[in-house]
Design a protein around this motif. Sequence first.
Motif, PDB file in Angstrom:
ATOM      1  N   ARG A 171      72.505 -13.579 101.053  1.00  0.00           N
ATOM      2  CA  ARG A 171      73.618 -14.253 100.383  1.00  0.00           C
ATOM      3  C   ARG A 171      74.735 -13.264 100.066  1.00  0.00           C
ATOM      4  O   ARG A 171      75.919 -13.599 100.167  1.00  0.00           O
ATOM      5  CB  ARG A 171      73.157 -14.944  99.105  1.00  0.00           C
ATOM      6  CG  ARG A 171      74.298 -15.724  98.433  1.00  0.00           C
ATOM      7  CD  ARG A 171      73.893 -16.317  97.107  1.00  0.00           C
ATOM      8  NE  ARG A 171      75.005 -16.980  96.453  1.00  0.00           N
ATOM      9  CZ  ARG A 171      75.227 -18.294  96.442  1.00  0.00           C
ATOM     10  NH1 ARG A 171      74.374 -19.097  97.067  1.00  0.00           N
ATOM     11  NH2 ARG A 171      76.264 -18.808  95.821  1.00  0.00           N
ATOM     12  N   GLU A 172      74.357 -12.072  99.669  1.00  0.00           N
ATOM     13  CA  GLU A 172      75.378 -11.075  99.354  1.00  0.00           C
ATOM     14  C   GLU A 172      76.240 -10.795 100.580  1.00  0.00           C
ATOM     15  O   GLU A 172      77.451 -10.611 100.475  1.00  0.00           O
ATOM     16  CB  GLU A 172      74.728  -9.793  98.843  1.00  0.00           C
ATOM     17  CG  GLU A 172      75.708  -8.771  98.308  1.00  0.00           C
ATOM     18  CD  GLU A 172      76.576  -9.302  97.169  1.00  0.00           C
ATOM     19  OE1 GLU A 172      77.732  -8.833  97.067  1.00  0.00           O
ATOM     20  OE2 GLU A 172      76.143 -10.196  96.411  1.00  0.00           O
ATOM     21  N   HIS A 173      75.618 -10.800 101.762  1.00  0.00           N
ATOM     22  CA  HIS A 173      76.367 -10.603 103.007  1.00  0.00           C
ATOM     23  C   HIS A 173      77.248 -11.805 103.315  1.00  0.00           C
ATOM     24  O   HIS A 173      78.422 -11.655 103.703  1.00  0.00           O
ATOM     25  CB  HIS A 173      75.388 -10.370 104.164  1.00  0.00           C
ATOM     26  CG  HIS A 173      75.999 -10.552 105.523  1.00  0.00           C
ATOM     27  ND1 HIS A 173      76.866  -9.642 106.078  1.00  0.00           N
ATOM     28  CD2 HIS A 173      75.887 -11.572 106.429  1.00  0.00           C
ATOM     29  CE1 HIS A 173      77.263 -10.079 107.270  1.00  0.00           C
ATOM     30  NE2 HIS A 173      76.677 -11.238 107.497  1.00  0.00           N
ATOM     31  N   GLY A 176      78.712 -13.073  98.938  1.00  0.00           N
ATOM     32  CA  GLY A 176      79.214 -11.920  98.196  1.00  0.00           C
ATOM     33  C   GLY A 176      79.610 -12.219  96.771  1.00  0.00           C
ATOM     34  O   GLY A 176      80.614 -11.706  96.261  1.00  0.00           O
ATOM     35  N   ASP A 177      78.793 -13.042  96.082  1.00  0.00           N
ATOM     36  CA  ASP A 177      79.146 -13.416  94.707  1.00  0.00           C
ATOM     37  C   ASP A 177      78.300 -12.714  93.651  1.00  0.00           C
ATOM     38  O   ASP A 177      78.215 -13.169  92.515  1.00  0.00           O
ATOM     39  CB  ASP A 177      79.076 -14.931  94.529  1.00  0.00           C
ATOM     40  CG  ASP A 177      77.719 -15.512  94.884  1.00  0.00           C
ATOM     41  OD1 ASP A 177      76.860 -14.767  95.406  1.00  0.00           O
ATOM     42  OD2 ASP A 177      77.505 -16.719  94.642  1.00  0.00           O
ATOM     43  N   GLY A 178      77.672 -11.611  94.008  1.00  0.00           N
ATOM     44  CA  GLY A 178      76.980 -10.799  93.013  1.00  0.00           C
ATOM     45  C   GLY A 178      75.679 -11.400  92.518  1.00  0.00           C
ATOM     46  O   GLY A 178      74.995 -12.141  93.221  1.00  0.00           O
ATOM     47  N   TRP A 286      78.111 -21.400 102.975  1.00  0.00           N
ATOM     48  CA  TRP A 286      77.005 -20.440 102.953  1.00  0.00           C
ATOM     49  C   TRP A 286      76.606 -20.033 104.376  1.00  0.00           C
ATOM     50  O   TRP A 286      75.439 -19.756 104.671  1.00  0.00           O
ATOM     51  CB  TRP A 286      75.815 -20.974 102.143  1.00  0.00           C
ATOM     52  CG  TRP A 286      75.267 -22.315 102.545  1.00  0.00           C
ATOM     53  CD1 TRP A 286      74.650 -22.624 103.714  1.00  0.00           C
ATOM     54  CD2 TRP A 286      75.238 -23.515 101.751  1.00  0.00           C
ATOM     55  NE1 TRP A 286      74.241 -23.927 103.703  1.00  0.00           N
ATOM     56  CE2 TRP A 286      74.579 -24.502 102.511  1.00  0.00           C
ATOM     57  CE3 TRP A 286      75.680 -23.838 100.472  1.00  0.00           C
ATOM     58  CZ2 TRP A 286      74.370 -25.806 102.041  1.00  0.00           C
ATOM     59  CZ3 TRP A 286      75.469 -25.131 100.013  1.00  0.00           C
ATOM     60  CH2 TRP A 286      74.836 -26.095 100.773  1.00  0.00           C
ATOM     61  N   LYS A 288      77.938 -17.550 107.785  1.00  0.00           N
ATOM     62  CA  LYS A 288      78.821 -16.517 108.329  1.00  0.00           C
ATOM     63  C   LYS A 288      78.329 -16.181 109.732  1.00  0.00           C
ATOM     64  O   LYS A 288      77.250 -15.599 109.895  1.00  0.00           O
ATOM     65  CB  LYS A 288      78.808 -15.276 107.439  1.00  0.00           C
ATOM     66  CG  LYS A 288      79.824 -14.212 107.840  1.00  0.00           C
ATOM     67  CD  LYS A 288      79.851 -13.085 106.814  1.00  0.00           C
ATOM     68  CE  LYS A 288      80.910 -12.049 107.142  1.00  0.00           C
ATOM     69  NZ  LYS A 288      80.946 -10.957 106.124  1.00  0.00           N
TER      70      LYS A 288
END
Length: 391
Positions: A171-173, A176-178, A286, A288
């Motif tokens: 998810r971070e990739h 990217g919401d920490g 969600w 990419k």
Amino acid sequence: MATIQDRPVIIVGGGIGGLAAALALALKGIRSILLEQSSEFREVGAGIQIGPNAFRRFDLLGIRKAVDAIAVFPDNLIMRDALTGEEVTRIPMGERALKHYGQPYGVIHRADLHDALLQACRAQPLISLHTSAKVTGHVDHGDSVSVTLADGTVIEGSCIIGCDGLWSALREHVVGDGKPRISGHIAYRAVLPLAEVPEAQRENNVVLWAGPKTHLVHYPLRRGELYNLVAVFHSNRYEEGWNSYGDVAELNERFQNQQPQVHTLLNKIESWRMWVLCDREPVGNWTKGRTTLLGDAAHPMLQYLAQGACMAMEDAVCLADKLAARRDDPNSAFLAYQQERYLRTARVQLMARVYGDFYHATGPVRELRNAFLSGRTAEQAYAGNQWLYGG
């Protein structure tokens, strides 16, 4: 360009969502490699509630018989006021709800649902299951993907489905919401043998005792052999994970002045497992490239609607449908999947927060809640939940 016919789909995470995704893909004739970082496939937790929407997916995934054999089907969903003991509302389940929704409402041990999915996956030659396979990196090559494991192994595939949960590295990739949003609520869970439950409190119902900034839920598991307890309260404590030990003194302090039936059950437990309840803000994307997310990695939610596992299984079936229809273009399939899913899951995420406030109401809000729910008929309750259970 690698299609899902040329190379397998890589699934990261072997929980309920990951196994459901692998199984749904296999039933569409799509190969997958499922990577689980732990040394064995196992599910941490206790009981979960499964709505009619989940049972529709059990049918599609071919695990309905296995679920029915181990689940419990409650007679009613009941809310009681933890301060006064009054019954606030009772929603009949069983045949009456079945007639309305076309599917039952059940409760099951999380490990039992996980095992039903695991056994079904093991029976599928199109699924390759791997444990001790921690993903440390991944690359989208444009026309294919690859992931690198902690031991240096590189695995190539057509695309990646991230089922790695609330603290998802993928998810971070993608988003990217920490870090996740901390709700300020803590849940303690425990399971009792039925013989240890006072006879007066043994009932084939899902019961919620709603208190000020607290609630206790209990219901039978494994054909009535066990009793599941979940106690939730507001706290500033924070520990990552799902398997920390709880503080019994803090638990008793939060539930003070509540009904004797509540304390009788709480006092039966000598050691509680706890987890801090977290979610994230809903997002509309969600995906990419050739990577997408599923379940808690995509839309983590608080447990107040009992829909985390249900939404993951809905995701899995939907995603398999989209990939099967676009076998030569995973990115297009992923975008179609999220387009179909994001508003529904966002609604569940937001409504779960609302229900948490509703359960934990204090003062006049509590009185309004009780007055509103006590005047509601079963048919009104069914209609109010149609958006969720009919989906």
